[in-house]
Design a protein around this motif. Sequence first.
Motif, short mmCIF file in Angstrom:
data_model
loop_
_atom_site.label_atom_id
_atom_site.label_comp_id
_atom_site.label_asym_id
_atom_site.label_seq_id
_atom_site.Cartn_x
_atom_site.Cartn_y
_atom_site.Cartn_z
N TYR A 23 17.53 -31.76 14.76
CA TYR A 23 16.12 -31.40 14.89
C TYR A 23 15.90 -30.26 15.88
CZ TYR A 23 15.49 -35.84 12.49
OH TYR A 23 15.55 -36.87 11.58
N LEU A 24 16.65 -30.26 16.98
CA LEU A 24 16.53 -29.16 17.92
C LEU A 24 17.00 -27.85 17.28
CD1 LEU A 24 17.80 -30.87 21.21
CD2 LEU A 24 15.44 -30.23 20.63
N TYR A 25 18.05 -27.94 16.48
CA TYR A 25 18.55 -26.77 15.76
C TYR A 25 17.49 -26.23 14.81
CZ TYR A 25 22.78 -24.10 14.47
OH TYR A 25 23.73 -23.14 14.30
N SER A 84 19.51 -16.92 11.22
CA SER A 84 20.06 -17.37 9.95
C SER A 84 20.35 -18.86 9.98
CB SER A 84 21.34 -16.58 9.66
OG SER A 84 22.02 -17.13 8.55
N GLY A 85 20.25 -19.50 8.81
CA GLY A 85 20.46 -20.94 8.72
C GLY A 85 21.89 -21.37 8.45
N ALA A 101 24.23 -23.39 4.02
CA ALA A 101 25.54 -22.75 4.20
C ALA A 101 26.03 -22.09 2.92
CB ALA A 101 26.57 -23.76 4.69
N GLN A 102 25.73 -22.70 1.78
CA GLN A 102 26.18 -22.17 0.49
C GLN A 102 25.09 -21.41 -0.25
OE1 GLN A 102 29.36 -22.26 -0.38
NE2 GLN A 102 29.75 -23.31 1.57
N SER A 125 11.24 -21.03 2.70
CA SER A 125 12.49 -20.39 3.11
C SER A 125 13.64 -21.35 2.99
CB SER A 125 12.39 -19.91 4.57
OG SER A 125 13.64 -19.56 5.07
N ALA A 126 14.83 -20.87 2.63
CA ALA A 126 16.00 -21.71 2.52
C ALA A 126 16.44 -22.24 3.88
CB ALA A 126 17.16 -20.94 1.89
#
Length: 213
Positions: free
Chosen positions: A71-73, A83-84, A133-134, A206-207
């Motif tokens: 959640y902090l991330y 970027s995610g 990530a993908q 957004s992804a």
Amino acid sequence: MASVGLLYVGAVLFINGLMLIGLIPGKSAGILNFFVGGMQVIFPTLIILQANNDLATIFAASGLYLFGFTYLYVGINQFTGISGEGLGWFSLFVAVCATVIGVLQFSLVGDPVFGVIWLVWAVLWFMFYLLLAQHRESITRTTGWFTILISHLTGTIPAFFLLTGYYQPSPGIALLVAALAIVFLGLSFYLGRRPAAEAGQHGRPSAAAASPA
């Protein structure tokens, strides 16, 4: 403490799911992620400090950090616009840990209900790995709907049962939770495939918008 934190897991999952389907702006949802993420780091720390080296207590508290850091991330991502991918790979790590914890709930703890709940969370985190990530942006709305649908099933409802003393770790309830989760996953894929034009009326999410549990 853990049951109180679980109550707000339901809340933040619900908000993050709404963010993913485009109904809530990222920064607006990010605030709750900071609140609940901070709680899910402070609570397990207090539990561990008072555990007197009791391994069962420490094990139960250790999983809470997976939520807190996630959640902090998410909150940091929303307010910085970074970027995610990092969050996505962390979600894979968490998915693996959640799977192990789920299996141990069955074999070590003897709680099949939370065994199922942890496995459901593992599926959700794996979906965020694929999404972030993908770069599987095609599952953005599917992931959002699944997050919404399991938020109360795996967070709010069991928290209230724990807080009121009515929680029963029975195999029958575990099967019911598993069946509902499977139904919700199928429903999420159906809702996630609704016409893009309809989704676009509210803006494309957004992804990197959110993460699970």
